[in-house]
Design a protein around this motif. Structure first.
Motif, PDB file in Angstrom:
ATOM      1  N   GLY A 152     -92.278  20.409 -36.491  1.00 32.36           N
ATOM      2  CA  GLY A 152     -90.869  21.850 -36.438  1.00 32.36           C
ATOM      3  C   GLY A 152     -89.611  22.085 -36.876  1.00 32.36           C
ATOM      4  N   LEU A 153     -89.126  20.689 -37.583  1.00 29.38           N
ATOM      5  CA  LEU A 153     -87.930  20.592 -38.298  1.00 29.38           C
ATOM      6  C   LEU A 153     -88.247  21.763 -39.403  1.00 29.38           C
ATOM      7  CD1 LEU A 153     -84.866  19.561 -38.594  1.00 29.38           C
ATOM      8  CD2 LEU A 153     -85.967  17.895 -40.101  1.00 29.38           C
ATOM      9  N   PRO A 154     -86.906  22.474 -39.056  1.00 28.55           N
ATOM     10  CA  PRO A 154     -87.016  23.531 -40.133  1.00 28.55           C
ATOM     11  C   PRO A 154     -86.419  23.226 -40.892  1.00 28.55           C
ATOM     12  CG  PRO A 154     -85.471  24.921 -37.970  1.00 28.55           C
ATOM     13  CD  PRO A 154     -86.375  23.292 -37.814  1.00 28.55           C
ATOM     14  N   PRO A 155     -86.591  23.896 -42.496  1.00 29.33           N
ATOM     15  CA  PRO A 155     -85.999  23.236 -43.849  1.00 29.33           C
ATOM     16  C   PRO A 155     -84.265  23.592 -44.075  1.00 29.33           C
ATOM     17  CG  PRO A 155     -87.802  24.363 -44.025  1.00 29.33           C
ATOM     18  CD  PRO A 155     -87.419  24.632 -42.515  1.00 29.33           C
ATOM     19  N   GLY A 156     -83.276  22.810 -43.910  1.00 30.43           N
ATOM     20  CA  GLY A 156     -82.159  23.238 -44.194  1.00 30.43           C
ATOM     21  C   GLY A 156     -81.596  22.758 -43.203  1.00 30.43           C
ATOM     22  N   ALA A 157     -82.415  22.769 -42.484  1.00 30.65           N
ATOM     23  CA  ALA A 157     -81.137  22.036 -40.457  1.00 30.65           C
ATOM     24  C   ALA A 157     -80.893  20.800 -40.908  1.00 30.65           C
ATOM     25  CB  ALA A 157     -82.479  22.185 -39.776  1.00 30.65           C
ATOM     26  N   ALA A 158     -80.274  20.020 -39.804  1.00 25.09           N
ATOM     27  CA  ALA A 158     -79.240  18.970 -40.727  1.00 25.09           C
ATOM     28  C   ALA A 158     -80.306  17.834 -38.883  1.00 25.09           C
ATOM     29  CB  ALA A 158     -77.712  18.555 -39.321  1.00 25.09           C
ATOM     30  N   PRO A 159     -81.267  17.272 -39.120  1.00 23.30           N
ATOM     31  CA  PRO A 159     -82.215  16.484 -38.551  1.00 23.30           C
ATOM     32  C   PRO A 159     -81.399  15.792 -37.485  1.00 23.30           C
ATOM     33  CG  PRO A 159     -83.076  15.688 -40.929  1.00 23.30           C
ATOM     34  CD  PRO A 159     -81.101  16.370 -41.196  1.00 23.30           C
ATOM     35  N   GLU A 160     -80.777  15.814 -38.037  1.00 28.88           N
ATOM     36  CA  GLU A 160     -80.247  14.624 -36.566  1.00 28.88           C
ATOM     37  C   GLU A 160     -79.749  15.955 -35.465  1.00 28.88           C
ATOM     38  OE1 GLU A 160     -79.557  12.840 -40.594  1.00 28.88           O
ATOM     39  OE2 GLU A 160     -78.647  14.699 -39.797  1.00 28.88           O
ATOM     40  N   PHE A 161     -79.157  17.241 -35.607  1.00 25.01           N
ATOM     41  CA  PHE A 161     -78.453  17.768 -34.866  1.00 25.01           C
ATOM     42  C   PHE A 161     -79.363  18.489 -34.072  1.00 25.01           C
ATOM     43  CE2 PHE A 161     -76.919  21.602 -33.606  1.00 25.01           C
ATOM     44  CZ  PHE A 161     -75.757  21.399 -32.634  1.00 25.01           C
ATOM     45  N   TRP A 162     -80.379  19.168 -34.941  1.00 23.45           N
ATOM     46  CA  TRP A 162     -82.378  19.359 -34.834  1.00 23.45           C
ATOM     47  C   TRP A 162     -82.801  18.308 -33.469  1.00 23.45           C
ATOM     48  CZ3 TRP A 162     -87.631  18.460 -34.685  1.00 23.45           C
ATOM     49  CH2 TRP A 162     -87.895  19.650 -34.413  1.00 23.45           C
ATOM     50  N   VAL A 163     -82.765  17.106 -33.949  1.00 25.02           N
ATOM     51  CA  VAL A 163     -83.363  16.493 -32.996  1.00 25.02           C
ATOM     52  C   VAL A 163     -82.861  16.008 -31.299  1.00 25.02           C
ATOM     53  CG1 VAL A 163     -83.984  13.666 -32.640  1.00 25.02           C
ATOM     54  CG2 VAL A 163     -85.513  15.305 -34.635  1.00 25.02           C
ATOM     55  N   MET A 164     -81.115  16.197 -31.335  1.00 26.24           N
ATOM     56  CA  MET A 164     -80.692  16.327 -30.486  1.00 26.24           C
ATOM     57  C   MET A 164     -80.814  17.381 -29.573  1.00 26.24           C
ATOM     58  SD  MET A 164     -76.294  16.321 -30.042  1.00 26.24           S
ATOM     59  CE  MET A 164     -76.375  18.341 -30.364  1.00 26.24           C
ATOM     60  N   GLN A 165     -80.969  18.525 -30.445  1.00 22.20           N
ATOM     61  CA  GLN A 165     -81.855  20.297 -29.577  1.00 22.20           C
ATOM     62  C   GLN A 165     -83.213  19.603 -29.641  1.00 22.20           C
ATOM     63  OE1 GLN A 165     -80.274  22.444 -32.647  1.00 22.20           O
ATOM     64  NE2 GLN A 165     -78.452  23.290 -31.437  1.00 22.20           N
ATOM     65  N   ASN A 166     -83.567  18.560 -29.654  1.00 17.18           N
ATOM     66  CA  ASN A 166     -84.750  18.988 -29.461  1.00 17.18           C
ATOM     67  C   ASN A 166     -85.470  17.780 -29.631  1.00 17.18           C
ATOM     68  OD1 ASN A 166     -86.564  21.742 -29.930  1.00 17.18           O
ATOM     69  ND2 ASN A 166     -84.698  20.479 -32.187  1.00 17.18           N
ATOM     70  N   PRO A 167     -84.972  16.547 -28.280  1.00 21.01           N
ATOM     71  CA  PRO A 167     -85.235  15.621 -28.079  1.00 21.01           C
ATOM     72  C   PRO A 167     -86.647  14.703 -28.097  1.00 21.01           C
ATOM     73  CG  PRO A 167     -84.252  15.892 -26.416  1.00 21.01           C
ATOM     74  CD  PRO A 167     -84.030  17.070 -27.146  1.00 21.01           C
ATOM     75  N   GLU A 168     -87.508  15.784 -27.628  1.00 27.17           N
ATOM     76  CA  GLU A 168     -88.852  15.026 -27.239  1.00 27.17           C
ATOM     77  C   GLU A 168     -89.688  15.196 -28.312  1.00 27.17           C
ATOM     78  OE1 GLU A 168     -91.573  13.438 -25.054  1.00 27.17           O
ATOM     79  OE2 GLU A 168     -90.136  14.099 -23.931  1.00 27.17           O
ATOM     80  N   VAL A 169     -89.319  15.257 -29.212  1.00 32.23           N
ATOM     81  CA  VAL A 169     -89.960  15.590 -30.910  1.00 32.23           C
ATOM     82  C   VAL A 169     -89.740  13.575 -31.481  1.00 32.23           C
ATOM     83  CG1 VAL A 169     -89.943  16.090 -33.407  1.00 32.23           C
ATOM     84  CG2 VAL A 169     -89.777  17.804 -31.652  1.00 32.23           C
ATOM     85  N   ILE A 170     -88.781  13.817 -30.693  1.00 29.13           N
ATOM     86  CA  ILE A 170     -88.880  12.028 -31.298  1.00 29.13           C
ATOM     87  C   ILE A 170     -89.312  10.961 -30.373  1.00 29.13           C
ATOM     88  CG2 ILE A 170     -86.314  11.607 -30.832  1.00 29.13           C
ATOM     89  CD1 ILE A 170     -86.927  10.545 -33.859  1.00 29.13           C
ATOM     90  N   ARG A 171     -88.480  11.112 -29.266  1.00 27.93           N
ATOM     91  CA  ARG A 171     -89.470  10.533 -28.064  1.00 27.93           C
ATOM     92  C   ARG A 171     -91.274  11.065 -29.297  1.00 27.93           C
ATOM     93  NH1 ARG A 171     -85.389  12.313 -24.701  1.00 27.93           N
ATOM     94  NH2 ARG A 171     -86.531  14.169 -24.131  1.00 27.93           N
ATOM     95  N   ASP A 172     -91.294  11.432 -28.832  1.00 25.98           N
ATOM     96  CA  ASP A 172     -93.059  12.036 -28.917  1.00 25.98           C
ATOM     97  C   ASP A 172     -93.429  10.921 -30.511  1.00 25.98           C
ATOM     98  OD1 ASP A 172     -93.958  13.307 -27.225  1.00 25.98           O
ATOM     99  OD2 ASP A 172     -93.884  15.066 -28.212  1.00 25.98           O
TER     100      ASP A 172
END
Length: 171
Positions: A33-53
């Motif tokens: 679900g990471l949107p193109p052009g988004a900062a992955p680091e900021f997106w993951v901070m807002q969606n931490p369950e994704v990186i945990r998975d």
């Protein structure tokens, strides 16, 4: 277990067996679900369950070490997205989110990458300024609970040296 380790402990583990690192985090984030052009680091901070998975999957596949989603989380790279004032917040949050899923005997390393800028005399940044950029990130990653660091994808030996000095002496 899994918190900071020193060089002797790391070499001891490596003398007994190879360690397996995780795989392509960016690819996995786009699939999830990471949107193109988004900062992955900021997106993951807002969606931490994704990186945990993602990390759970890599541990299940046999990884010994996973990397924080902080590849471009230094203030120079984050400035591309207007996030230069969120270095500490992003690095601490992403490390803490990942720490939650690190099993005993496995490790979380803080991922650090180039600033994208050249160091004097070829570019605008002084060596000391570059060390400070990496020191800020390393300190936040340590605060978040990483066991060690991965300094990767460096093209400039001076920038690599700056990152290494920041990790060794400045964090």
């Amino acid at each position: 277990e899994g918190l900071r380790m020193n060089r002797t402990e790391f070499h001891d583990i490596l003398s007994r067996r190879p360690l397996v690192l995780d795989g392509a985090t960016g690819t996995e984030l786009f699939k999830r679900g990471l949107p193109p052009g988004a900062a992955p680091e900021f997106w993951v901070m807002q969606n931490p369950e994704v990186i945990r998975d993602v990390h759970r999957d890599y541990f299940a596949a046999g990884s010994d070490i996973v990397l924080t989603c902080t590849f471009g989380a230094n203030r120079v790279k984050l400035a591309d997205h207007g996030l230069q004032d969120k270095v500490r917040e992003i690095n601490v949050a992403n490390a803490r989110a990942s720490r939650e899923v690190v099993p005993p005997g496995k490790y979380l390393f803080g991922d650090m990458s180039p600033t994208g800028q050249l160091i004097e005399p070829f570019g605008p940044f002084s060596f000391d300024e570059t060390v400070d950029v990496f020191r800020q990130q390393a300190q936040a990653l340590l605060e978040g609970g990483v066991a060690g660091f991965m300094i990767e994808t460096m093209m400039d030996i001076q920038e690599t040296r700056a990152a290494l000095l920041a990790v060794r002496g400045g964090a």
